[in-house]
Design a protein around this motif. Structure first.
Motif, PDB file in Angstrom:
ATOM      1  N   ASP A   3       4.980 -29.019 -10.474  1.00 46.60           N
ATOM      2  CA  ASP A   3       3.605 -29.267 -10.046  1.00 46.60           C
ATOM      3  C   ASP A   3       3.487 -29.288  -8.517  1.00 46.60           C
ATOM      4  N   ILE A   4       4.506 -29.797  -7.839  1.00 46.64           N
ATOM      5  CA  ILE A   4       4.482 -29.852  -6.377  1.00 46.64           C
ATOM      6  C   ILE A   4       4.537 -28.437  -5.790  1.00 46.64           C
ATOM      7  N   ILE A   5       5.395 -27.581  -6.353  1.00 43.67           N
ATOM      8  CA  ILE A   5       5.513 -26.203  -5.852  1.00 43.67           C
ATOM      9  C   ILE A   5       4.195 -25.465  -6.069  1.00 43.67           C
ATOM     10  N   ASN A   6       3.618 -25.596  -7.234  1.00 39.43           N
ATOM     11  CA  ASN A   6       2.348 -24.923  -7.511  1.00 39.43           C
ATOM     12  C   ASN A   6       1.251 -25.434  -6.587  1.00 39.43           C
ATOM     13  N   THR A   7       1.208 -26.711  -6.358  1.00 40.28           N
ATOM     14  CA  THR A   7       0.180 -27.281  -5.496  1.00 40.28           C
ATOM     15  C   THR A   7       0.351 -26.784  -4.062  1.00 40.28           C
ATOM     16  N   LYS A   8       1.589 -26.757  -3.565  1.00 38.86           N
ATOM     17  CA  LYS A   8       1.840 -26.253  -2.215  1.00 38.86           C
ATOM     18  C   LYS A   8       1.502 -24.768  -2.116  1.00 38.86           C
ATOM     19  N   SER A   9       1.895 -23.972  -3.122  1.00 41.16           N
ATOM     20  CA  SER A   9       1.603 -22.545  -3.064  1.00 41.16           C
ATOM     21  C   SER A   9       0.113 -22.277  -3.126  1.00 41.16           C
ATOM     22  N   VAL A  10      -0.597 -23.024  -3.928  1.00 42.78           N
ATOM     23  CA  VAL A  10      -2.044 -22.853  -4.003  1.00 42.78           C
ATOM     24  C   VAL A  10      -2.675 -23.210  -2.659  1.00 42.78           C
ATOM     25  N   LYS A  11      -2.208 -24.273  -2.032  1.00 41.07           N
ATOM     26  CA  LYS A  11      -2.737 -24.658  -0.727  1.00 41.07           C
ATOM     27  C   LYS A  11      -2.448 -23.585   0.322  1.00 41.07           C
ATOM     28  N   VAL A  12      -1.236 -23.038   0.321  1.00 43.37           N
ATOM     29  CA  VAL A  12      -0.872 -22.004   1.282  1.00 43.37           C
ATOM     30  C   VAL A  12      -1.744 -20.759   1.080  1.00 43.37           C
ATOM     31  N   ILE A  13      -1.913 -20.356  -0.166  1.00 43.26           N
ATOM     32  CA  ILE A  13      -2.748 -19.182  -0.458  1.00 43.26           C
ATOM     33  C   ILE A  13      -4.192 -19.450  -0.058  1.00 43.26           C
ATOM     34  N   LEU A  14      -4.697 -20.616  -0.379  1.00 47.16           N
ATOM     35  CA  LEU A  14      -6.066 -20.971  -0.034  1.00 47.16           C
ATOM     36  C   LEU A  14      -6.267 -20.980   1.487  1.00 47.16           C
ATOM     37  N   ILE A  15      -5.340 -21.562   2.210  1.00 47.53           N
ATOM     38  CA  ILE A  15      -5.422 -21.601   3.681  1.00 47.53           C
ATOM     39  C   ILE A  15      -5.361 -20.183   4.248  1.00 47.53           C
ATOM     40  N   THR A  16      -4.483 -19.349   3.683  1.00 47.84           N
ATOM     41  CA  THR A  16      -4.378 -17.962   4.138  1.00 47.84           C
ATOM     42  C   THR A  16      -5.700 -17.228   3.959  1.00 47.84           C
TER      43      THR A  16
END
Length: 165
Positions: A3-16
């Motif tokens: 869940d932490i990896i998915n949350t971080k990846s979603v945040k990175v993609i969203l910020i990008t």
């Protein structure tokens, strides 16, 4: 952990995507590092460039007439022959929206005293448009006349042509 990896990846993609969206919005739809051909992204839109002709031999009535690009009176002045970058000149003329005395003086400085001493320079705004049927209209609008001793804005144009918001 998953869940932490998915949350971080979603945040990175969203910020990008947010950063990319902001850059595209701030650059009128063109952001060079992420665009293959930005020069073609707005190709069918109307455009404005600038050109200069020597009108010293022409009468006052003729020099202020709007004309089709190929029929513009006067002798073409090649900017490069006088050490003036055509792109910088065209951008200065076409993108300036407030033609106060300081801007007109900037244009005179760009032309230089030697060129103004030997020629009467008509600065044209050249407007082009592509119609739906594929035809193209290009008109040359006399904008500012620069002589050795004076600068004259086209008296036939409305004040809004020289002072836009």
């Amino acid at each position: 952990m998953f869940d932490i990896i998915n949350t971080k990846s979603v945040k990175v993609i969203l910020i990008t995507f947010l950063v990319y969206g902001g850059l595209v919005a701030a650059h009128e739809g063109e952001f060079w590092p992420l665009s293959i051909y930005p020069m073609f992204s707005q190709g069918a839109n109307p455009w404005t460039r600038a050109m200069v002709k020597d009108v010293r031999q022409l009468d006052d009535e003729t020099i202020w007439q709007v004309s089709y690009f190929r029929n513009t009176p006067g002798t073409q002045v090649a900017m490069q022959d006088h050490g003036i970058d055509q792109i910088d000149f065209s951008n200065f003329v076409s993108k300036t929206t407030h033609w106060d005395e300081q801007r007109v003086q900037g244009l005179r400085t760009m032309m230089g005293p030697e060129l103004l001493a030997s020629k009467d320079l008509m600065i044209y705004k050249v407007n082009g448009i592509i119609h739906d049927d594929g035809s193209i209209d290009i008109e040359a609008v006399p904008f500012i006349l620069l002589t050795e001793n004076e600068s004259v804005k086209n008296p036939n144009l409305p004040q809004s042509a020289f002072f836009r918001d």
